[in-house]
Enzyme design. Structure first.
Site, PDB file in Angstrom:
ATOM      1  N   ARG A   1       0.689  -0.806  -0.351  1.00 14.99           N
ATOM      2  CA  ARG A   1       0.115   0.061  -0.313  1.00 14.99           C
ATOM      3  C   ARG A   1       0.818   1.236  -0.213  1.00 14.99           C
ATOM      4  O   ARG A   1       0.950   2.085   0.378  1.00 14.99           O
ATOM      5  CB  ARG A   1      -0.772  -0.112   1.342  1.00 14.99           C
TER       6      ARG A   1
ATOM      7  N   SER B   1      -9.880   0.825   3.203  1.00 15.54           N
ATOM      8  CA  SER B   1      -9.964   0.464   4.565  1.00 15.54           C
ATOM      9  C   SER B   1      -8.302   1.269   5.527  1.00 15.54           C
ATOM     10  O   SER B   1      -7.807   1.982   4.561  1.00 15.54           O
ATOM     11  CB  SER B   1      -8.197  -0.765   4.150  1.00 15.54           C
TER      12      SER B   1
ATOM     13  N   GLU C   1      -3.939   3.521   6.653  1.00 13.94           N
ATOM     14  CA  GLU C   1      -3.068   3.727   4.816  1.00 13.94           C
ATOM     15  C   GLU C   1      -4.195   4.796   4.832  1.00 13.94           C
ATOM     16  O   GLU C   1      -3.488   5.098   3.336  1.00 13.94           O
ATOM     17  CB  GLU C   1      -4.517   1.480   4.807  1.00 13.94           C
TER      18      GLU C   1
HETATM   19  C1  LIG Z   1     -15.231   1.593  -1.253  1.00 18.69           C
HETATM   20  C2  LIG Z   1     -12.869   1.722  -0.880  1.00 18.69           C
HETATM   21  C3  LIG Z   1     -12.387   0.646  -1.562  1.00 18.69           C
HETATM   22  C4  LIG Z   1     -12.168   0.746  -1.475  1.00 18.69           C
HETATM   23  N1  LIG Z   1     -11.175  -1.084  -1.701  1.00 18.69           N
HETATM   24  C5  LIG Z   1      -9.462  -0.772  -2.273  1.00 18.69           C
HETATM   25  C6  LIG Z   1      -9.183  -2.291  -1.801  1.00 18.69           C
HETATM   26  O1  LIG Z   1      -9.118  -2.700  -2.103  1.00 18.69           O
HETATM   27  N2  LIG Z   1      -7.376  -1.835  -2.318  1.00 18.69           N
HETATM   28  C7  LIG Z   1      -6.312  -0.606  -2.315  1.00 18.69           C
HETATM   29  O2  LIG Z   1      -5.474  -0.746  -2.656  1.00 18.69           O
HETATM   30  N3  LIG Z   1      -7.382   0.169  -1.543  1.00 18.69           N
HETATM   31  C8  LIG Z   1      -8.516   0.778  -2.103  1.00 18.69           C
HETATM   32  N4  LIG Z   1      -9.606   1.761  -1.044  1.00 18.69           N
HETATM   33  C9  LIG Z   1      -8.626   3.216  -1.419  1.00 18.69           C
HETATM   34  C10 LIG Z   1      -8.524   3.812  -2.697  1.00 18.69           C
HETATM   35  O3  LIG Z   1      -9.118   3.328  -3.261  1.00 18.69           O
HETATM   36  C11 LIG Z   1      -7.155   3.310  -3.428  1.00 18.69           C
HETATM   37  O4  LIG Z   1      -6.150   3.557  -2.535  1.00 18.69           O
HETATM   38  C12 LIG Z   1      -7.189   4.607  -4.540  1.00 18.69           C
HETATM   39  O5  LIG Z   1      -6.178   3.916  -5.458  1.00 18.69           O
HETATM   40  C13 LIG Z   1      -6.385   5.632  -4.022  1.00 18.69           C
HETATM   41  O6  LIG Z   1      -7.274   6.294  -5.950  1.00 18.69           O
HETATM   42  P1  LIG Z   1      -7.819   7.969  -5.724  1.00 18.69           P
HETATM   43  O7  LIG Z   1      -7.562   8.154  -6.708  1.00 18.69           O
HETATM   44  O8  LIG Z   1      -8.325   7.998  -5.262  1.00 18.69           O
HETATM   45  O9  LIG Z   1      -6.261   8.316  -4.920  1.00 18.69           O
HETATM   46  P2  LIG Z   1      -7.238   9.581  -4.037  1.00 18.69           P
HETATM   47  O10 LIG Z   1      -6.986   8.752  -2.303  1.00 18.69           O
HETATM   48  O11 LIG Z   1      -6.720  11.021  -4.570  1.00 18.69           O
HETATM   49  O12 LIG Z   1      -4.794   9.748  -3.612  1.00 18.69           O
HETATM   50  C14 LIG Z   1      -4.079   9.252  -3.088  1.00 18.69           C
HETATM   51  C15 LIG Z   1      -2.872   9.172  -2.563  1.00 18.69           C
HETATM   52  O13 LIG Z   1      -2.417   8.902  -3.882  1.00 18.69           O
HETATM   53  C16 LIG Z   1      -1.927  10.678  -4.113  1.00 18.69           C
HETATM   54  N5  LIG Z   1      -2.276  10.674  -5.770  1.00 18.69           N
HETATM   55  C17 LIG Z   1      -3.087  10.615  -6.776  1.00 18.69           C
HETATM   56  N6  LIG Z   1      -2.850  11.129  -8.043  1.00 18.69           N
HETATM   57  C18 LIG Z   1      -2.256  11.192  -7.575  1.00 18.69           C
HETATM   58  C19 LIG Z   1      -0.988  11.475  -9.394  1.00 18.69           C
HETATM   59  N7  LIG Z   1      -1.514  11.083 -10.565  1.00 18.69           N
HETATM   60  N8  LIG Z   1       0.285  11.252  -8.529  1.00 18.69           N
HETATM   61  C20 LIG Z   1       1.101  11.216  -7.813  1.00 18.69           C
HETATM   62  N9  LIG Z   1       0.227  11.002  -6.710  1.00 18.69           N
HETATM   63  C21 LIG Z   1      -0.522  10.974  -6.862  1.00 18.69           C
HETATM   64  C22 LIG Z   1      -2.383  11.089  -4.056  1.00 18.69           C
HETATM   65  O14 LIG Z   1      -1.440  12.492  -3.548  1.00 18.69           O
HETATM   66  C23 LIG Z   1      -2.670  10.485  -2.496  1.00 18.69           C
HETATM   67  O15 LIG Z   1      -1.512  10.539  -1.657  1.00 18.69           O
HETATM   68  C24 LIG Z   1     -11.504   1.157  -0.891  1.00 18.69           C
HETATM   69  C25 LIG Z   1     -11.271   2.341  -1.316  1.00 18.69           C
HETATM   70  C26 LIG Z   1     -13.229   2.838  -0.938  1.00 18.69           C
HETATM   71  C27 LIG Z   1     -13.508   4.416  -1.118  1.00 18.69           C
END
Ligand SMILES: Cc1cc2nc3c(=O)[nH]c(=O)nc-3n(C[C@H](O)[C@H](O)[C@H](O)COP(=O)(O)OP(=O)(O)OC[C@H]3O[C@@H](n4cnc5c(N)ncnc54)[C@H](O)[C@@H]3O)c2cc1C
Length: 314
Positions: A187, A236, A306
């Site tokens: 993660r 999570s 996380e």
């Molecule tokens: C219902 C639900 C279920 C989920 N299930 C999972 C799962 O099974 N497995 C899992 O791993 N995660 C899960 N997640 C968490 C989340 O979806 C993941 O961590 C996902 O990868 C985050 O992506 P995001 O675009 O929403 O990032 P954000 O939440 O917008 O950002 C997360 C981090 O990434 C950075 N970031 C985003 N975009 C960029 C970019 N272009 N360049 C550099 N840094 C960047 C941000 O600055 C921040 O530090 C879940 C979330 C929810 C709400």
């Protein structure tokens, strides 16, 4: 809380900027938890070159935070000082299929859409992305994935499918990163924290489209059965400590009986927190900290967040 408006000062430094700059933009509506204050400056780049131009000309002391689909984030109630980069689908949402069962996707492409494109093209191995509600940029930074070793078909991790990524450094240089540069761990990625990812290439393998679609559907079924899918959550809350499941530690420590303001943990999946109407980022973060104390007292295990907590308190 509003921040001093620096938009005119920044715009004056960048006469050739094509993207959009907005001062004091509320971030809450862009996040899964729907909480938090404004960004001092929200920048939507037109494309990778525009982003590079912006970062090159932005004074070095101004902090920058890229936002994906904000599904793994608590934006604090006082908002975010400095620049928040919010991508637009145009310029950063493209998904293309390449030779050799590869997919090239922009940083703002939704993981789910990448999995769907892979299915249409007869590319297997990216099905796990179907269940992750984030973007490609977020998947790269978080090494998004699922792993419980109970059903390998619906599981996987970003690092297993990663070929290369394009990013822009804080100094405005466009760079390409290979697997070694990404330093993926559970993660997270150890790639420099100031990189803004703009694109990635993933490697899959041949699998019949109907089979990939069927696996995607099983990913969805599994999610709906075991996790919260229709409430405001960030997935999570804590990483699983080695040898433990966070949800079990939280349940056994009595974390399900705790409620702070309008925030509580889910009874369906004890490691998911839920923000009810009226919840503040403060409620949510305090709940998380209280859960960490309970678990530490009961089991001696230190839970690590996380979910990213970003910005300043109210
Ligand atoms: C219902 C639900 C279920 C989920 N299930 C999972 C799962 O099974 N497995 C899992 O791993 N995660 C899960 N997640 C968490 C989340 O979806 C993941 O961590 C996902 O990868 C985050 O992506 P995001 O675009 O929403 O990032 P954000 O939440 O917008 O950002 C997360 C981090 O990434 C950075 N970031 C985003 N975009 C960029 C970019 N272009 N360049 C550099 N840094 C960047 C941000 O600055 C921040 O530090 C879940 C979330 C929810 C709400």
């Amino acid at each position: 809380m509003t921040h001093p408006d620096i938009s005119a000062k920044i715009a004056a430094l960048m006469p050739e900027l094509r993207g959009r700059l907005l001062a004091n933009q509320s971030l809450a509506p862009m996040t899964w938890l729907r909480v938090g204050g404004p960004a001092q400056l929200l920048f939507t780049p037109a494309d990778t070159e525009d982003l590079a131009y912006f970062l090159k000309n932005l004074p070095a002391e101004i902090p920058v935070m890229p936002l994906g689909l904000a599904s793994n984030m608590i934006i604090r109630d006082g908002g975010v000082t400095g620049v928040v980069i919010r991508f637009a689908p145009r310029g950063f949402g493209q998904i293309t299929v390449e030779e050799g069962y590869r997919i090239r996707a922009g940083a703002f492409a939704a993981d789910r859409k990448v999995a769907m494109a892979a299915a249409d093209a007869g590319i297997g191995g990216l099905e796990f992305l179907f269940g992750i509600p984030g973007s490609v940029g977020g998947a790269l930074r978080m090494n998004a994935g699922t792993r419980s070793n109970t059903n390998p078909e619906i599981e996987g991790e970003t690092r297993e499918r990663f070929v290369e990524a394009t990013a822009v450094t804080r100094a405005g240089e466009i760079v390409t990163l290979g697997l070694d540069d990404m330093k993926f761990v559970y993660r997270s990625s150890g790639a420099p924290a100031d990189l803004v990812f703009t694109e990635a290439v993933f490697q899959g393998f041949a699998r019949a489209p109907e089979e990939v679609h069927a696996i995607n559907a099983r990913v969805q079924e599994h999610r709906e059965r075991d996790q919260e899918t229709k409430v405001r959550t960030a997935g999570s809350t804590f990483k699983n400590p080695p040898g433990h499941s966070s949800w079990r530690l939280i349940r056994d420590a009595g974390g399900l009986d705790l409620r702070i303001g309008q925030a509580e943990m889910s009874r369906k999946h004890a490691n998911f927190l839920i923000a009810h109407d009226g919840a503040t980022a403060h409620d949510i973060e305090m709940l998380g900290e209280e859960i960490r104390s309970l678990v530490k007292a009961k089991s001696g295990v230190e839970l690590e967040w996380e979910v990213k907590r970003i910005g300043v308190p109210a």
